[in-house]
Design a protein around this motif. Structure first.
Motif, short mmCIF file in Angstrom:
data_model
loop_
_atom_site.label_atom_id
_atom_site.label_comp_id
_atom_site.label_asym_id
_atom_site.label_seq_id
_atom_site.Cartn_x
_atom_site.Cartn_y
_atom_site.Cartn_z
N PHE A 252 -37.68 62.44 -11.88
CA PHE A 252 -36.43 63.13 -12.22
C PHE A 252 -35.87 62.48 -13.47
N SER A 253 -35.71 63.27 -14.52
CA SER A 253 -35.24 62.72 -15.80
C SER A 253 -34.46 63.77 -16.58
N ALA A 254 -34.02 63.39 -17.77
CA ALA A 254 -33.33 64.29 -18.69
C ALA A 254 -33.67 63.87 -20.12
N GLU A 255 -33.58 64.80 -21.04
CA GLU A 255 -33.93 64.52 -22.43
C GLU A 255 -33.01 63.48 -23.07
N TRP A 256 -31.76 63.43 -22.66
CA TRP A 256 -30.78 62.53 -23.27
C TRP A 256 -30.84 61.12 -22.68
N CYS A 257 -31.63 60.91 -21.64
CA CYS A 257 -31.69 59.64 -20.91
C CYS A 257 -32.70 58.69 -21.57
N ARG A 258 -32.22 57.61 -22.18
CA ARG A 258 -33.10 56.64 -22.85
C ARG A 258 -34.03 55.91 -21.88
N PRO A 259 -33.56 55.43 -20.71
CA PRO A 259 -34.50 54.80 -19.78
C PRO A 259 -35.60 55.77 -19.33
N CYS A 260 -35.26 57.06 -19.20
CA CYS A 260 -36.27 58.06 -18.82
C CYS A 260 -37.34 58.16 -19.89
N GLN A 261 -36.92 58.12 -21.15
CA GLN A 261 -37.88 58.18 -22.25
C GLN A 261 -38.73 56.92 -22.30
N MET A 262 -38.16 55.79 -21.91
CA MET A 262 -38.91 54.53 -21.92
C MET A 262 -40.06 54.54 -20.91
N ILE A 263 -39.85 55.15 -19.74
CA ILE A 263 -40.91 55.13 -18.72
C ILE A 263 -41.88 56.30 -18.87
N ARG A 264 -41.58 57.24 -19.74
CA ARG A 264 -42.43 58.43 -19.90
C ARG A 264 -43.88 58.07 -20.22
N ARG A 265 -44.08 57.15 -21.15
CA ARG A 265 -45.44 56.77 -21.54
C ARG A 265 -46.17 56.07 -20.39
N SER A 266 -45.47 55.17 -19.69
CA SER A 266 -46.09 54.48 -18.56
C SER A 266 -46.54 55.46 -17.49
N LEU A 267 -45.68 56.43 -17.17
CA LEU A 267 -46.04 57.41 -16.16
C LEU A 267 -47.21 58.28 -16.61
N ALA A 268 -47.27 58.61 -17.90
CA ALA A 268 -48.40 59.38 -18.42
C ALA A 268 -49.70 58.60 -18.30
N GLU A 269 -49.64 57.31 -18.59
CA GLU A 269 -50.84 56.47 -18.45
C GLU A 269 -51.26 56.38 -16.98
N ILE A 270 -50.31 56.21 -16.09
CA ILE A 270 -50.62 56.13 -14.66
C ILE A 270 -51.21 57.46 -14.18
#
Length: 182
Positions: free
Chosen positions: A99-117
């Motif tokens: 669960f995330s939003a475009e304006w959320c910086r922590p959400c953007q930070m974990i995006r790459r990690s979740l894609a790798e996982i």
């Protein structure tokens, strides 16, 4: 759409409004690409490449840069409530909902990690993204009060919730623990 880079505004026509956010680019990055594209336009057009606008060249450069950066990583789709219900109803489903939003910086930070996982663990579970601004009813259904929030579902049942950003290895351990991995 106007984009700005280094204090200079450039006009950019983007054919798909979701392209920039889906690729994880911000307006500053796109502005830099447009600026570089304007500088390269004469050379590119003289070299035989045919772009109808500077924006087309900029978008192709964005795609190339992003594809190189994300090479080998699985794309995590942003889905809606109907698509989530369909995936949950599949027998033996193991789903991680981000669960995330475009304006959320922590959400953007974990995006790459979740894609790798998602790429590394694709046989064990699926990772999907829900934008809380576009589908607040799904967020409310799972009791999401803060983002980023990761919810784990097994066979359609909610088994665990993790609130807040964390390092990749912590997410891997967490997912494997609840989904019975080694």
């Amino acid at each position: 759409m106007l984009v700005e880079h280094a204090g200079v505004q450039r006009k950019s026509i983007v054919p798909d409004a979701n392209l920039i956010s889906d690729l994880g680019l911000d307006e500053y990055t796109l502005g830099g690409v447009v600026l570089n594209a304007e500088r390269r336009t004469e050379r590119e057009l003289d070299g035989g490449a045919h772009y109808t606008t500077v924006s087309d060249l900029a978008i192709s450069l964005c795609r190339a840069k992003t594809v190189r950066r994300l090479a080998g990583m699985r794309y995590i789709r942003t889905i809606d409530g109907a698509e989530l219900k369909r995936r949950i109803s599949a027998k033996g489903s193991r789903i991680v909902i981000d669960f995330s939003a475009e304006w959320c910086r922590p959400c953007q930070m974990i995006r790459r990690s979740l894609a790798e996982i998602a790429s590394e663990q694709k046989e064990r579970f699926d990772i999907v993204r829900i934008d809380i601004d576009k589908t607040p009813d799904v967020a409310e259904l799972y009791g999401v009060r803060s983002i980023p929030t990761v919810v784990l579902l097994r066979n359609g049942r909610h088994i665990e919730t993790k609130v807040g950003a964390a390092p990749k290895q912590l997410y891997v351990s967490y997912f494997l623990y609840y989904f019975g991995g080694q």
